[in-house]
Design a protein around this motif. Structure first.
Motif, PDB file in Angstrom:
ATOM      1  N   VAL A  33       0.840  -1.019   0.219  1.00  0.00           N
ATOM      2  CA  VAL A  33      -0.529  -0.097   0.018  1.00  0.00           C
ATOM      3  C   VAL A  33       0.835   1.257   0.193  1.00  0.00           C
ATOM      4  O   VAL A  33       1.603   1.386   0.705  1.00  0.00           O
ATOM      5  CB  VAL A  33      -0.726   0.231   1.441  1.00  0.00           C
ATOM      6  CG1 VAL A  33      -2.399   1.233   1.204  1.00  0.00           C
ATOM      7  CG2 VAL A  33      -1.663  -1.334   1.249  1.00  0.00           C
ATOM      8  N   VAL A  34       0.627   2.381  -1.014  1.00  0.00           N
ATOM      9  CA  VAL A  34       1.377   3.386  -1.190  1.00  0.00           C
ATOM     10  C   VAL A  34      -0.082   4.847  -0.835  1.00  0.00           C
ATOM     11  O   VAL A  34      -0.437   5.026  -1.532  1.00  0.00           O
ATOM     12  CB  VAL A  34       1.642   3.744  -2.323  1.00  0.00           C
ATOM     13  CG1 VAL A  34       2.421   4.954  -2.687  1.00  0.00           C
ATOM     14  CG2 VAL A  34       3.217   2.713  -2.693  1.00  0.00           C
ATOM     15  N   GLY A  35       0.351   4.879   0.844  1.00  0.00           N
ATOM     16  CA  GLY A  35       0.513   6.314   1.425  1.00  0.00           C
ATOM     17  C   GLY A  35      -0.760   6.334   2.226  1.00  0.00           C
ATOM     18  O   GLY A  35      -1.357   5.139   2.015  1.00  0.00           O
ATOM     19  N   GLY A  36      -0.402   6.715   3.886  1.00  0.00           N
ATOM     20  CA  GLY A  36      -1.210   6.084   4.757  1.00  0.00           C
ATOM     21  C   GLY A  36      -2.232   7.069   5.103  1.00  0.00           C
ATOM     22  O   GLY A  36      -2.112   6.896   6.484  1.00  0.00           O
ATOM     23  N   GLY A  37      -2.771   7.716   4.208  1.00  0.00           N
ATOM     24  CA  GLY A  37      -3.976   8.419   5.167  1.00  0.00           C
ATOM     25  C   GLY A  37      -4.790   7.881   4.913  1.00  0.00           C
ATOM     26  O   GLY A  37      -5.332   6.617   5.188  1.00  0.00           O
ATOM     27  N   PRO A  38      -6.687   8.394   4.614  1.00  0.00           N
ATOM     28  CA  PRO A  38      -7.424   7.765   4.983  1.00  0.00           C
ATOM     29  C   PRO A  38      -7.866   6.742   3.676  1.00  0.00           C
ATOM     30  O   PRO A  38      -7.841   5.174   4.417  1.00  0.00           O
ATOM     31  CB  PRO A  38      -8.764   8.646   4.931  1.00  0.00           C
ATOM     32  CG  PRO A  38      -7.498  10.403   4.841  1.00  0.00           C
ATOM     33  CD  PRO A  38      -6.832   9.548   4.315  1.00  0.00           C
ATOM     34  N   GLY A  39      -7.429   6.784   3.023  1.00  0.00           N
ATOM     35  CA  GLY A  39      -7.791   5.611   1.959  1.00  0.00           C
ATOM     36  C   GLY A  39      -6.364   4.758   2.082  1.00  0.00           C
ATOM     37  O   GLY A  39      -6.502   3.234   2.867  1.00  0.00           O
ATOM     38  N   LEU A  56      -2.769   2.217  -4.142  1.00  0.00           N
ATOM     39  CA  LEU A  56      -2.555   3.714  -4.554  1.00  0.00           C
ATOM     40  C   LEU A  56      -3.274   4.368  -3.210  1.00  0.00           C
ATOM     41  O   LEU A  56      -4.242   4.621  -4.389  1.00  0.00           O
ATOM     42  CB  LEU A  56      -1.614   3.697  -6.264  1.00  0.00           C
ATOM     43  CG  LEU A  56      -0.878   3.242  -6.173  1.00  0.00           C
ATOM     44  CD1 LEU A  56      -0.559   3.754  -7.849  1.00  0.00           C
ATOM     45  CD2 LEU A  56       0.527   3.252  -5.480  1.00  0.00           C
ATOM     46  N   SER A  57      -2.908   4.973  -2.336  1.00  0.00           N
ATOM     47  CA  SER A  57      -4.025   6.335  -2.044  1.00  0.00           C
ATOM     48  C   SER A  57      -2.608   7.511  -2.357  1.00  0.00           C
ATOM     49  O   SER A  57      -2.573   7.797  -0.508  1.00  0.00           O
ATOM     50  CB  SER A  57      -4.798   5.616  -1.143  1.00  0.00           C
ATOM     51  OG  SER A  57      -5.455   6.583  -0.825  1.00  0.00           O
ATOM     52  N   PRO A  58      -2.444   7.832  -3.216  1.00  0.00           N
ATOM     53  CA  PRO A  58      -1.404   8.285  -2.603  1.00  0.00           C
ATOM     54  C   PRO A  58      -1.847  10.321  -2.740  1.00  0.00           C
ATOM     55  O   PRO A  58      -0.939  11.462  -2.457  1.00  0.00           O
ATOM     56  CB  PRO A  58      -0.705   9.004  -3.788  1.00  0.00           C
ATOM     57  CG  PRO A  58      -1.545   8.667  -4.974  1.00  0.00           C
ATOM     58  CD  PRO A  58      -2.539   7.652  -4.622  1.00  0.00           C
TER      59      PRO A  58
END
Ligand SMILES: Cc1cc2nc3c(=O)[nH]c(=O)nc-3n(C[C@H](O)[C@H](O)[C@H](O)COP(=O)(O)OP(=O)(O)OC[C@H]3O[C@@H](n4cnc5c(N)ncnc54)[C@H](O)[C@@H]3O)c2cc1C
Length: 429
Positions: free
Chosen positions: A41-47, A138-140
């Motif tokens: 998983v790339v990106g550790g925000g809400p997504g 991806l959740s960038p």
């Protein structure tokens, strides 16, 4: 929609109907042979954080989950306006992924992902490492298109902050807000559609006004230069501004200002076709597009966003890559933390269906965006959504009404506090 894509949707639904057996058969043998399938998983925000957590938690260790985020901590954009208004501290809105590692065995890598090789199924990092995946999420979030506003640049954002990605930018904006004196003005340049958090600029205007009013700055004004003819919850904000901050907020749509000609941050000036607006604080929020890694991966359309399969949140370009949140073209869903969190659960379920014996159920999505106009005066807009072949479609919606009682507005605000605690737990616990 391509034929290839229609086929995949049909197969997924077929799998869902048949349940566990079909999903098991669909799983490539090599994944089983090589041990646990790997999700990156790339990106550790809400997504991204929600997807990582749900995949790891619900697969009970059957799937190996790696979460890559460039930072050690995550400051939420949601409630960052409340930080500007002194309703929240910076610590209140800053979190980390430690519990995901401790509670669910997720591997957290702190690095910037520079590229994706979709043929080799690898992600490259700025530290030189390469990470292999069986499914990629991806959740960038967004990139800021600095040159969409004449005279603006990343360098200029140090003195005229956008604060549309939370962190140091938000702190710069707060420092400048707190340093204003009576009679000094704020000029906001609002973003064009589509952008992260449709009501966000106008909640921010409300929090600016709250601070100026509290300090008794009767001679200060907030000018909003908007490229849009209308904005989210407009009637509610305009009613609230007239009620709480009479004469303080002046909003200019494109029919009036005629276009933004230049921003001179050092001089504190925004020039438009109609007039020149002076401010001791300029808050310039440019156009946006999907975070760079989505472009690097070759998943974006001409407008700079990632088309997804409405049923699963898979990229339309690559069935093994799921894209979430602000980076996507999510039909009727706005770009919000609530939306990203909701989409992540649909993706997590489908990924578990892809890689293990897990059942896959029809996708359902939801969103609510709360905004605070003044102390205890909260409003909201939201909807439920279902996928169709064309898009994620709104099936029912609601919005606060003008003239509501103070009691209801207070309840709405308190609801937003509960939502914040809930989504933080859903992302990081
Ligand atoms: C002022 C403001 C107020 C808002 N208020 C609300 C609200 O009240 N409610 C609501 O629901 N939403 C709100 N939002 C919107 C919300 O913040 C976003 O929609 C949400 O954060 C999107 O989540 P995401 O997972 O898509 O991306 P993000 O939250 O941006 O997370 C992306 C993460 O990925 C990391 N990253 C990106 N690229 C890479 C890379 N290549 N390598 C490694 N890491 C990378 C970033 O560091 C970041 O941590 C608000 C936004 C703003 C600006």
């Amino acid at each position: 929609m391509t034929q290839k894509f229609k086929t995949s949707i049909t197969r997924r639904h077929f799998g869902a109907l048949l349940g566990a057996g079909a999903a098991t058969l669909a799983m490539p043998a090599y994944l089983r042979a090589q041990g646990r399938p790997r999700v990156v998983v790339v990106g550790g925000g809400p997504g991204g954080a929600t997807a990582a957590r749900y995949i790891a938690k619900d697969s009970n260790g059957e799937i190996d989950v790696t979460l890559i985020d460039a930072n050690e901590t995550f400051t939420t954009c949601f409630f960052s306006n409340l930080y500007l208004g002194d309703f929240q501290s910076f610590d209140d809105i800053t979190h980390n992924w430690d519990q995901l590692v401790a509670n669910h065995g997720i591997t957290k890598i702190t690095a910037y992902a520079t590229g994706v090789d979709r043929a080799a199924k690898t992600v490259t990092l700025d530290n030189g490492d390469t990470v292999e995946y069986d499914r990629l999420v991806l959740s960038p979030g967004i990139d800021i298109v600095y040159d969409s506003v004449p005279g603006y640049s990343e360098e200029v954002s140090e003195i005229a902050p956008h604060a549309w990605r939370a962190g140091r930018q938000t702190q710069i904006l707060k420092e400048k807000l707190d340093a204003l004196e009576d009679g000094q003005h704020i000029v906001m340049v609002a973003p064009p559609n589509p952008y992260r958090c449709p009501p966000g600029p106008y909640e921010r205007v409300s929090m600016f006004a709250h601070v100026l009013k509290r300090k008794g700055f009767e001679n200060s004004r907030i000018y909003v230069i908007d490229p849009k003819e209308a904005f989210s919850k407009q009637a509610l904000f305009e009613e609230g501004w007239a009620r709480h901050y009479p004469g303080m907020v002046e909003w200019y749509g494109p029919d009036i200002h005629g276009g933004i000609l230049n921003v001179d941050a050092k001089a504190g000036i925004v020039e438009t076709d109609f007039d020149t607006f002076e401010g001791a604080l300029l808050n310039i929020i440019p156009a946006q597009r999907a975070g760079a890694i989505a472009h690097e991966a070759g998943l974006t359309n001409e407008a700079g966003w990632v088309p997804i399969d409405p049923y699963t949140m898979r990229s339309q370009e690559d069935e093994e890559v799921y894209v979430l949140g602000d980076a996507t073209v999510a039909g009727d869903m706005p770009k919000s933390g609530f939306s990203a969190n909701s989409q992540a659960k649909v993706a997590a379920m489908n990924i578990r269906g892809d890689l293990t014996d897990a059942n896959v159920f029809p996708a359902r999505y939801a969103n609510t965006c709360w905004s605070l106009i003044e102390t205890d005066d909260g409003v909201k807009v939201g909807a439920q959504y279902q996928p169709t072949d064309e898009k994620i479609e709104s099936v029912s919606s609601f919005i606060s009404q003008t003239g509501e009682s103070d009691e209801l507005r207070k309840e709405t605000y308190e609801e937003s506090l509960g939502w914040y605690d809930g989504i933080i737990e859903d992302m990081f616990s």
